[in-house]
Design an enzyme around this catalytic site. Sequence first.
Site, mmCIF file in Angstrom:
data_model
loop_
_atom_site.group_PDB
_atom_site.id
_atom_site.type_symbol
_atom_site.label_atom_id
_atom_site.label_comp_id
_atom_site.label_asym_id
_atom_site.label_seq_id
_atom_site.Cartn_x
_atom_site.Cartn_y
_atom_site.Cartn_z
ATOM 1 N N CYS A 120 0.835 -1.202 0.000
ATOM 2 C CA CYS A 120 0.000 0.000 0.000
ATOM 3 C C CYS A 120 0.870 1.252 0.000
ATOM 4 O O CYS A 120 1.863 1.342 0.725
ATOM 5 C CB CYS A 120 -0.907 -0.016 1.222
ATOM 6 S SG CYS A 120 -1.779 1.542 1.520
ATOM 7 N N GLY A 121 0.482 2.228 -0.813
ATOM 8 C CA GLY A 121 1.260 3.451 -0.960
ATOM 9 C C GLY A 121 1.255 4.361 0.242
ATOM 10 O O GLY A 121 1.861 5.440 0.198
ATOM 11 N N HIS A 122 0.598 3.953 1.315
ATOM 12 C CA HIS A 122 0.582 4.765 2.531
ATOM 13 C C HIS A 122 1.025 3.952 3.739
ATOM 14 O O HIS A 122 0.588 4.187 4.860
ATOM 15 C CB HIS A 122 -0.807 5.372 2.737
ATOM 16 C CG HIS A 122 -1.115 6.442 1.744
ATOM 17 N ND1 HIS A 122 -0.892 7.780 1.992
ATOM 18 C CD2 HIS A 122 -1.570 6.373 0.481
ATOM 19 C CE1 HIS A 122 -1.228 8.488 0.930
ATOM 20 N NE2 HIS A 122 -1.639 7.654 -0.006
ATOM 21 N N ASN A 211 -4.616 11.121 -4.618
ATOM 22 C CA ASN A 211 -5.149 9.930 -3.966
ATOM 23 C C ASN A 211 -5.603 10.303 -2.565
ATOM 24 O O ASN A 211 -4.795 10.489 -1.664
ATOM 25 C CB ASN A 211 -4.061 8.854 -3.913
ATOM 26 C CG ASN A 211 -4.626 7.476 -3.713
ATOM 27 O OD1 ASN A 211 -5.774 7.198 -4.031
ATOM 28 N ND2 ASN A 211 -3.809 6.579 -3.194
#
Length: 315
Positions: A120-122, A211
């Site tokens: 996940c990009g976070h 996003n």
Amino acid sequence: MTDSGATLRTSLERDELLVCPGVHDPLTAAVADSIGFNAIYMTGYGTSLSKTGYPDAGFITMPEMIENAANIQERIDVPLIADSDNGYGNATNVIRTVREYIKAGVGAIHIEDQTFPKRCGHTKGRQVIPREEAIGKIEAAADVRDDRAEDFVLIARTDARGTGDGSLDEAIGRANDFLAAGADVAFVEGPTDESELERIGREVDGPIVYNFVGDLGSSPYVDLGSLEEWGFDIVLFPITSMLSTIANVYADLSTFADDPVAAMRDIDDTFNAQPVGTLHEFSGFPEVVEWERQYLPDEAQDKYEDSLGDDLESE
């Protein structure tokens, strides 16, 4: 949809922010479509969690993602923007990935520059591949688009801002390189505050994505008007249906554990208050009945005589 890419490009040409709710399966997509949006987003995190039970940490495969995207696009009447993770390999793997998403009929995908397995990009611990290698992957994706479906929208995402030594300068540089390599839209993941969003809007030379992950990630809550002012073209709300599903199912089943009959009545009442018709109407049973009338022999209708159950014809 006959050409979701062309429809999506028409929306992007309008001088307004394209707001895309996130869905994780055809059911949640059908709900979003019944409300009315110009495009819908398929979340990779939600797809992984709903299809495999595992988080967005590289556990889901390309066929699983494409199957979900195809089923969602079939169920809705607007273009789908689909997560395609890091393309599931190097530039040669990306060629097949893009071909398969085009066959699925979706309007757009985004490909990121993370290593494999991705996450996940976070979340912490992300890594990105070298810039030159990432550019090659976008070039490969763009060539497939040009060869197979020119209106297909290619979104190139960089996670460089969120790596251990990542900088916004590196992320913006990659975004511009990806646009030069043929991407239609750039996606800088993980800006940490409004000043970084303003820089992205000012310095990325092409259409851009934000996003909007809320409390789950590092990017800030921002007003949509500000995003438009800074030059953003698309805003994704990737975890909308996923969080809503978890929160509401948890609340309902907690009540159910105490009093199943009363909880079921409350669930029925809540559903019936929504303007989607009965469950059978929403799911498409009236259309099935019409198909039977149109294509099956007359005697096939006899099964409806004196049978018990809900009337499956639309009102």
